[in-house]
Design an enzyme around this catalytic site. Structure first.
Site, PDB file in Angstrom:
ATOM      1  N   ARG A  32     -39.082 -39.267 -46.386  1.00 33.85           N
ATOM      2  CA  ARG A  32     -38.438 -38.534 -45.282  1.00 33.85           C
ATOM      3  C   ARG A  32     -39.348 -37.433 -44.744  1.00 33.85           C
ATOM      4  NH1 ARG A  32     -32.927 -39.973 -45.142  1.00 33.85           N
ATOM      5  NH2 ARG A  32     -31.956 -40.325 -47.174  1.00 33.85           N
ATOM      6  N   ASP A  89     -29.679 -49.346 -35.268  1.00 35.17           N
ATOM      7  CA  ASP A  89     -30.098 -50.707 -35.600  1.00 35.17           C
ATOM      8  C   ASP A  89     -28.969 -51.655 -35.181  1.00 35.17           C
ATOM      9  OD1 ASP A  89     -31.287 -52.919 -36.703  1.00 35.17           O
ATOM     10  OD2 ASP A  89     -30.927 -52.362 -38.782  1.00 35.17           O
ATOM     11  N   LYS A 102     -33.805 -49.798 -32.378  1.00 30.14           N
ATOM     12  CA  LYS A 102     -34.247 -51.173 -32.668  1.00 30.14           C
ATOM     13  C   LYS A 102     -33.273 -52.094 -31.956  1.00 30.14           C
ATOM     14  CE  LYS A 102     -34.659 -51.182 -37.369  1.00 30.14           C
ATOM     15  NZ  LYS A 102     -35.181 -51.484 -38.716  1.00 30.14           N
ATOM     16  N   ASP A 147     -35.866 -42.816 -44.674  1.00 30.27           N
ATOM     17  CA  ASP A 147     -36.261 -42.996 -46.078  1.00 30.27           C
ATOM     18  C   ASP A 147     -36.317 -44.460 -46.503  1.00 30.27           C
ATOM     19  OD1 ASP A 147     -33.375 -43.411 -46.003  1.00 30.27           O
ATOM     20  OD2 ASP A 147     -33.454 -43.325 -48.191  1.00 30.27           O
ATOM     21  N   PHE A 165     -39.003 -52.457 -40.767  1.00 29.80           N
ATOM     22  CA  PHE A 165     -38.432 -51.366 -41.544  1.00 29.80           C
ATOM     23  C   PHE A 165     -39.379 -50.173 -41.503  1.00 29.80           C
ATOM     24  CE2 PHE A 165     -37.151 -48.851 -45.168  1.00 29.80           C
ATOM     25  CZ  PHE A 165     -35.786 -48.826 -44.973  1.00 29.80           C
ATOM     26  N   GLU A 189     -28.899 -38.881 -34.086  1.00 28.09           N
ATOM     27  CA  GLU A 189     -29.095 -39.926 -35.101  1.00 28.09           C
ATOM     28  C   GLU A 189     -30.584 -40.269 -35.202  1.00 28.09           C
ATOM     29  OE1 GLU A 189     -28.372 -41.324 -37.675  1.00 28.09           O
ATOM     30  OE2 GLU A 189     -27.177 -43.145 -37.440  1.00 28.09           O
ATOM     31  N   ASP A 190     -31.007 -40.676 -36.391  1.00 31.23           N
ATOM     32  CA  ASP A 190     -32.420 -41.038 -36.563  1.00 31.23           C
ATOM     33  C   ASP A 190     -32.751 -42.366 -35.885  1.00 31.23           C
ATOM     34  OD1 ASP A 190     -30.930 -42.550 -38.381  1.00 31.23           O
ATOM     35  OD2 ASP A 190     -32.018 -41.886 -40.156  1.00 31.23           O
ATOM     36  N   LYS A 220     -28.858 -37.997 -43.835  1.00 33.06           N
ATOM     37  CA  LYS A 220     -29.845 -36.942 -43.875  1.00 33.06           C
ATOM     38  C   LYS A 220     -30.955 -37.185 -42.839  1.00 33.06           C
ATOM     39  CE  LYS A 220     -29.330 -36.902 -48.895  1.00 33.06           C
ATOM     40  NZ  LYS A 220     -30.002 -37.262 -50.152  1.00 33.06           N
ATOM     41  N   GLY A 221     -30.992 -38.416 -42.344  1.00 31.11           N
ATOM     42  CA  GLY A 221     -32.133 -38.855 -41.546  1.00 31.11           C
ATOM     43  C   GLY A 221     -32.401 -38.076 -40.276  1.00 31.11           C
TER      44      GLY A 221
HETATM   45  P1  5GP Z   1     -26.683 -49.172 -37.965  1.00 31.56           P
HETATM   46  O1  5GP Z   1     -27.097 -48.922 -36.543  1.00 31.56           O
HETATM   47  O2  5GP Z   1     -27.192 -50.498 -38.466  1.00 31.56           O
HETATM   48  O3  5GP Z   1     -25.228 -48.986 -38.219  1.00 31.56           O
HETATM   49  O4  5GP Z   1     -27.292 -48.124 -38.950  1.00 31.56           O
HETATM   50  C1  5GP Z   1     -28.275 -47.235 -38.670  1.00 31.56           C
HETATM   51  C2  5GP Z   1     -28.697 -46.667 -39.993  1.00 31.56           C
HETATM   52  O5  5GP Z   1     -29.376 -47.689 -40.739  1.00 31.56           O
HETATM   53  C3  5GP Z   1     -29.681 -45.547 -39.816  1.00 31.56           C
HETATM   54  O6  5GP Z   1     -29.051 -44.295 -39.748  1.00 31.56           O
HETATM   55  C4  5GP Z   1     -30.555 -45.705 -41.034  1.00 31.56           C
HETATM   56  O7  5GP Z   1     -29.988 -44.995 -42.115  1.00 31.56           O
HETATM   57  C5  5GP Z   1     -30.506 -47.181 -41.372  1.00 31.56           C
HETATM   58  N1  5GP Z   1     -31.691 -47.893 -40.844  1.00 31.56           N
HETATM   59  C6  5GP Z   1     -31.716 -48.857 -39.901  1.00 31.56           C
HETATM   60  N2  5GP Z   1     -32.975 -49.286 -39.678  1.00 31.56           N
HETATM   61  C7  5GP Z   1     -33.769 -48.574 -40.506  1.00 31.56           C
HETATM   62  C8  5GP Z   1     -35.192 -48.553 -40.745  1.00 31.56           C
HETATM   63  O8  5GP Z   1     -36.006 -49.261 -40.144  1.00 31.56           O
HETATM   64  N3  5GP Z   1     -35.629 -47.665 -41.670  1.00 31.56           N
HETATM   65  C9  5GP Z   1     -34.793 -46.847 -42.365  1.00 31.56           C
HETATM   66  N4  5GP Z   1     -35.356 -46.020 -43.246  1.00 31.56           N
HETATM   67  N5  5GP Z   1     -33.461 -46.844 -42.173  1.00 31.56           N
HETATM   68  C10 5GP Z   1     -32.958 -47.690 -41.250  1.00 31.56           C
END
Ligand code: 5GP
Length: 179
Positions: free
Chosen positions: A165, A103, A131, A159, A152, A99-100, A44-45
């Site tokens: 959100r 990470d 990040k 969220d 975070f 994408e939001d 949803k992000g």
């Molecule tokens: P990755 O890149 O680790 O596969 O996943 C990315 C997802 O991890 C994002 O879409 C989000 O849902 C979650 N995520 C990663 N870092 C953060 C953060 O600092 N805050 C929040 N709320 N979600 C995060």
């Protein structure tokens, strides 16, 4: 400022300005290729970011949404589970994934591969936040709103336990909220 937020790192104004810049860069790419992108938001992000971005495009495009969750198989590989799939075929299309935040990169790495496996011609990524320190797999977004530190964050779609959100900015959540 919300009482659970320690510090605002990206303001509403920053987001507004950066979305205009990103939209014009992205639009130039698709205009030059004479392609009508299929813009896919990851739920949803990405919802507030996607809304902010697409209203700045003047090129023809379609939008759709997908909901995916990633889980780790081993330390170095991930897998993605599709909770809600896109309804529009991506075969032969240019896809822009919205994408939001990136990470570890696991989610996007899997989603990009999924679109190519389904016959997409071109897959690009736009992420509001990056990040870079968190990266576990090799993947970069083609367009990034803001590089942020390894903390975070919540707000503007992001969220913690489905909350925050709706905040119009990106802020670092106080540790006491989740510890
Ligand atoms: P990755 O890149 O680790 O596969 O996943 C990315 C997802 O991890 C994002 O879409 C989000 O849902 C979650 N995520 C990663 N870092 C953060 C953060 O600092 N805050 C929040 N709320 N979600 C995060």
């Amino acid at each position: 400022m919300n009482k659970d937020v320690k510090e605002i790192i990206v303001t509403e104004n920053d987001i507004d300005e950066r979305c205009r810049e990103l939209a014009s860069e992205i639009e130039a790419y698709y205009s030059e290729k004479a392609e009508e992108p299929l813009v896919i938001g990851l739920l949803k992000g990405s919802v507030p970011f996607m809304a902010e971005l697409i209203k700045r495009f003047s090129i023809p495009m379609e939008i759709d949404f997908m909901s995916v969750s990633s889980y780790s198989g081993t330390a170095s590989t991930g897998d993605v589970k599709i909770d809600k799939d896109s309804d529009i075929s991506c075969r032969g299309r240019s896809i822009l994934i919205v994408e939001d935040i990136i990470d570890t990169g696991r989610t996007l790495k899997q989603v990009v591969q999924l679109f190519y496996d389904r016959g997409a011609k071109d897959v690009k990524i736009v992420a509001l936040l990056d990040k870079k320190e968190g990266r576990v797999v090799e993947i970069e977004a083609d367009y990034v709103g803001f590089d942020i530190p390894n903390a975070f964050v919540v707000g503007f779609g992001l969220d913690y336990n489905q909350k925050y959100r709706n905040l119009p900015y990106i802020g670092i959540l106080k540790e006491e909220v989740y510890s």
